[in-house]
Write an enzyme that holds these catalytic residues in place. Sequence first.
Site, PDB file in Angstrom:
ATOM      1  N   CYS A   2       0.859  -1.169   0.000  1.00 45.93           N
ATOM      2  CA  CYS A   2       0.000   0.000   0.000  1.00 45.93           C
ATOM      3  C   CYS A   2       0.898   1.222   0.000  1.00 45.93           C
ATOM      4  O   CYS A   2       2.089   1.130   0.268  1.00 45.93           O
ATOM      5  CB  CYS A   2      -0.874   0.002   1.242  1.00 45.93           C
ATOM      6  SG  CYS A   2      -1.825  -1.507   1.432  1.00 45.93           S
ATOM      7  N   ARG A  27       2.135   0.944  -6.083  1.00 48.87           N
ATOM      8  CA  ARG A  27       2.328   0.083  -4.912  1.00 48.87           C
ATOM      9  C   ARG A  27       1.065  -0.665  -4.510  1.00 48.87           C
ATOM     10  O   ARG A  27       1.117  -1.635  -3.759  1.00 48.87           O
ATOM     11  CB  ARG A  27       2.822   0.915  -3.727  1.00 48.87           C
ATOM     12  CG  ARG A  27       4.189   1.511  -3.953  1.00 48.87           C
ATOM     13  CD  ARG A  27       4.640   2.249  -2.734  1.00 48.87           C
ATOM     14  NE  ARG A  27       4.942   1.343  -1.643  1.00 48.87           N
ATOM     15  CZ  ARG A  27       6.156   0.937  -1.329  1.00 48.87           C
ATOM     16  NH1 ARG A  27       7.179   1.367  -2.015  1.00 48.87           N
ATOM     17  NH2 ARG A  27       6.357   0.118  -0.330  1.00 48.87           N
ATOM     18  N   TRP A  75      -3.716  -2.165  -1.402  1.00 50.87           N
ATOM     19  CA  TRP A  75      -3.699  -3.510  -1.987  1.00 50.87           C
ATOM     20  C   TRP A  75      -4.311  -4.398  -0.900  1.00 50.87           C
ATOM     21  O   TRP A  75      -3.747  -4.546   0.178  1.00 50.87           O
ATOM     22  CB  TRP A  75      -2.272  -3.934  -2.298  1.00 50.87           C
ATOM     23  CG  TRP A  75      -2.175  -5.259  -3.008  1.00 50.87           C
ATOM     24  CD1 TRP A  75      -2.249  -5.489  -4.348  1.00 50.87           C
ATOM     25  CD2 TRP A  75      -1.946  -6.541  -2.410  1.00 50.87           C
ATOM     26  NE1 TRP A  75      -2.094  -6.821  -4.617  1.00 50.87           N
ATOM     27  CE2 TRP A  75      -1.910  -7.496  -3.444  1.00 50.87           C
ATOM     28  CE3 TRP A  75      -1.787  -6.983  -1.085  1.00 50.87           C
ATOM     29  CZ2 TRP A  75      -1.709  -8.852  -3.211  1.00 50.87           C
ATOM     30  CZ3 TRP A  75      -1.590  -8.342  -0.859  1.00 50.87           C
ATOM     31  CH2 TRP A  75      -1.552  -9.262  -1.917  1.00 50.87           C
ATOM     32  N   GLY A 100       0.686  -2.719   6.345  1.00 54.40           N
ATOM     33  CA  GLY A 100       1.094  -3.875   7.148  1.00 54.40           C
ATOM     34  C   GLY A 100      -0.113  -4.700   7.531  1.00 54.40           C
ATOM     35  O   GLY A 100      -1.215  -4.512   7.014  1.00 54.40           O
ATOM     36  N   GLU A 492       2.145 -12.815 -15.502  1.00 54.30           N
ATOM     37  CA  GLU A 492       1.957 -11.593 -14.734  1.00 54.30           C
ATOM     38  C   GLU A 492       1.258 -10.485 -15.521  1.00 54.30           C
ATOM     39  O   GLU A 492       0.346  -9.838 -15.012  1.00 54.30           O
ATOM     40  CB  GLU A 492       3.355 -11.117 -14.298  1.00 54.30           C
ATOM     41  CG  GLU A 492       3.378 -10.154 -13.157  1.00 54.30           C
ATOM     42  CD  GLU A 492       4.809  -9.874 -12.697  1.00 54.30           C
ATOM     43  OE1 GLU A 492       5.769 -10.200 -13.411  1.00 54.30           O
ATOM     44  OE2 GLU A 492       4.958  -9.305 -11.605  1.00 54.30           O
TER      45      GLU A 492
HETATM   46  C1  AGP Z   1       8.343  -9.816 -10.699  1.00 50.18           C
HETATM   47  O1  AGP Z   1       7.961  -9.452 -11.970  1.00 50.18           O
HETATM   48  C2  AGP Z   1       7.336  -9.788  -9.679  1.00 50.18           C
HETATM   49  N1  AGP Z   1       6.589  -8.594  -9.635  1.00 50.18           N
HETATM   50  C3  AGP Z   1       7.628 -10.460  -8.359  1.00 50.18           C
HETATM   51  O2  AGP Z   1       7.804 -11.811  -8.627  1.00 50.18           O
HETATM   52  C4  AGP Z   1       8.809  -9.962  -7.513  1.00 50.18           C
HETATM   53  O3  AGP Z   1      10.010 -10.283  -8.148  1.00 50.18           O
HETATM   54  C5  AGP Z   1       8.739 -10.615  -6.111  1.00 50.18           C
HETATM   55  O4  AGP Z   1       7.567 -10.213  -5.475  1.00 50.18           O
HETATM   56  C6  AGP Z   1       9.936 -10.290  -5.256  1.00 50.18           C
HETATM   57  O5  AGP Z   1      10.055  -8.921  -5.022  1.00 50.18           O
HETATM   58  P1  AGP Z   1      11.395  -8.291  -4.481  1.00 50.18           P
HETATM   59  O6  AGP Z   1      12.458  -8.544  -5.490  1.00 50.18           O
HETATM   60  O7  AGP Z   1      11.085  -6.825  -4.326  1.00 50.18           O
HETATM   61  O8  AGP Z   1      11.701  -8.947  -3.172  1.00 50.18           O
END
Ligand code: AGP
Length: 611
Positions: A2, A27, A75, A100, A492
């Site tokens: 969020c 976000r 979200w 959170g 995605e």
């Molecule tokens: C990637 O395209 C995604 N949006 C997702 O898998 C992302 O890589 C995953 O949530 C991990 O995020 P981070 O690298 O910020 O930890």
Amino acid sequence: MCGIIAAISRKNIINILKEGMIRLEYRGYDSSGLAIIDNKNKILRFREKGKVNNLIKSIERSHLFGNIGIAHTRWATHGKALKKNAHPHISSNISIVHNGVIENYKEIKICLKKEGYQFSSDTDTEVIAHLIHFTQNKNNKKTLLTVIQNVTKKLKGNYSMVIMDKNNPNVLLAVRSGSPLLIGIGKEENYITSDQIALLAITQRFIYLHEGDIAILTHSDITVFNSHGISKKRKETQSKINFNNVSKGLFRHYMEKEIHEQPHSIRNTILNRLTKNKTIYFSEFNTRANKILSKTEHIHIVACGTSYHAGLVSKYWFESLSMIPCDVEVASEFCYRKFVVRKNSLLLIISQSGETADNLTALRTAKNLGYLGSLAICNSKSSSLVYETDFSLLTHAGIEIGVASTKAFTAQLTVLLMLVAKFINIKKHNIKLEHDIVNILNILPDRIESILRYKNTIYTLAKKLFYKKNIIFLGKGEQYPIALEGALKIKEISYIHAEGYPIGELKHGTLALVDSKIPIIIIAPNNNLLQKIKLNIEEIQAREGLIYIFSDLFTKFNQNNSNIIRFPYIENLISPIFYSVSLQLLAYYIALIKGNNIDQPRNLAKSVTVE
Ligand code: AGP
């Protein structure tokens, strides 16, 4: 997940909140809301389901004016994406926005219901609003700060939040717990946000709150108390991010821009790290870090999603080039299984955001298990991950806004390859190999430029695939994780079901799916695995599979030429980075042809701050 933006000023803060929400929308984008205290000392709240634009339209009709306000892009975690669940949540004079999850919200809710509180949402956040109101009323001589300090002692989980109190209309209170909150400093006004991007148009001056901090803001003052209630002076930093870099420029989408930025982001990532002597220099590593590295006999990589795929590629590199055993696993599994920590093992967490809750839980779980130390590879210097690990390497990819990770991924792979070279040096295995890696990293940005020139070829392929229901991606060796990553990108943003497999594994089950309709994309660079891949291709062809081969201009195949997508020559070491860019473009163009919301795909958010 969020986004939070709040402001206090002598002037009208509505535009600051509106602009901030637009910038934070990446976000979380299933609902949004804001609340202000107006000049009659009334709380006015506006909330809408869906895009921030829906909220902005409804605010514009009302000609709002306020010197103090809080806003949020959501979200959904607790409760569906409905107007009633959008933040801010209000309890009489108190309104709050929160990032959170409150783990014990059900217990608190039961107690508050017994005290006569009624709930109008399904969220955990509303519980905090009522708890603050309840605590304040019970102790009416206590200051708002003391009330919030008491309330936070009762909350379990993560609760970075901003509180606005109609009875104290000249202050905003911010609590950092679990996810970042930072204060922006303006002229005769101050702000709070979860991401500096929301404020870059109006200030470059920021104060990052530490875990457990509570800050009190007026339009002219900022006071910070640490988790023990002691007043603390926190350092002011000047943001180096150029505001123009967070706009789309001439591109249609952030994702398109970020794909095209990769030569530049990789140049930034290697800048000042490749020495004239063809060794790797990491300015971030102090004596302790170097000591840990020289003792390391095993690397345990933990990450999620795309970052996990970067980890999987690096396993091949660590083991074949620097001879260090390496295991890779997803953070959400690592946290909840019993495992044996290898002797002299280094925990390596890879994350674009540094705020992924699964990673942070993994790190905290691993703290006392006997690892030599923890290292983060991360794109955000001010993230919780960088803060909590023993040492870190930054990827310098620049802010990534598209939810689908592209330039952060290739920057992660670049840092990982540098780390492999560093280990070769430390372990004194094969100095020539270290020099080769440095040479190859120097030409990597040019190689990425060369594959970007093939976007029309990839667009033509996208036109053949966009209406398909399933796509299979196949690779071998280092290209197997790239097949996984290609499939993730497709799922995605284009919402087509896709799976990645090691090509040799297909015959163990998935071959049953093969027919003349499901497209099968095979990454087949010209390397020592090519002969084996060719055999597997024959097996698929014998079942009339619809094959598309990604290879180079020179490699010979028995297949129909129109199904071979030929790219320029690429050095084997960096071929996973090279081919991943072609798959990013493929996913992007398929989603574009389908007319999907590419930067904000359904149900997702940029950083996943809940487990
Ligand atoms: C990637 O395209 C995604 N949006 C997702 O898998 C992302 O890589 C995953 O949530 C991990 O995020 P981070 O690298 O910020 O930890």
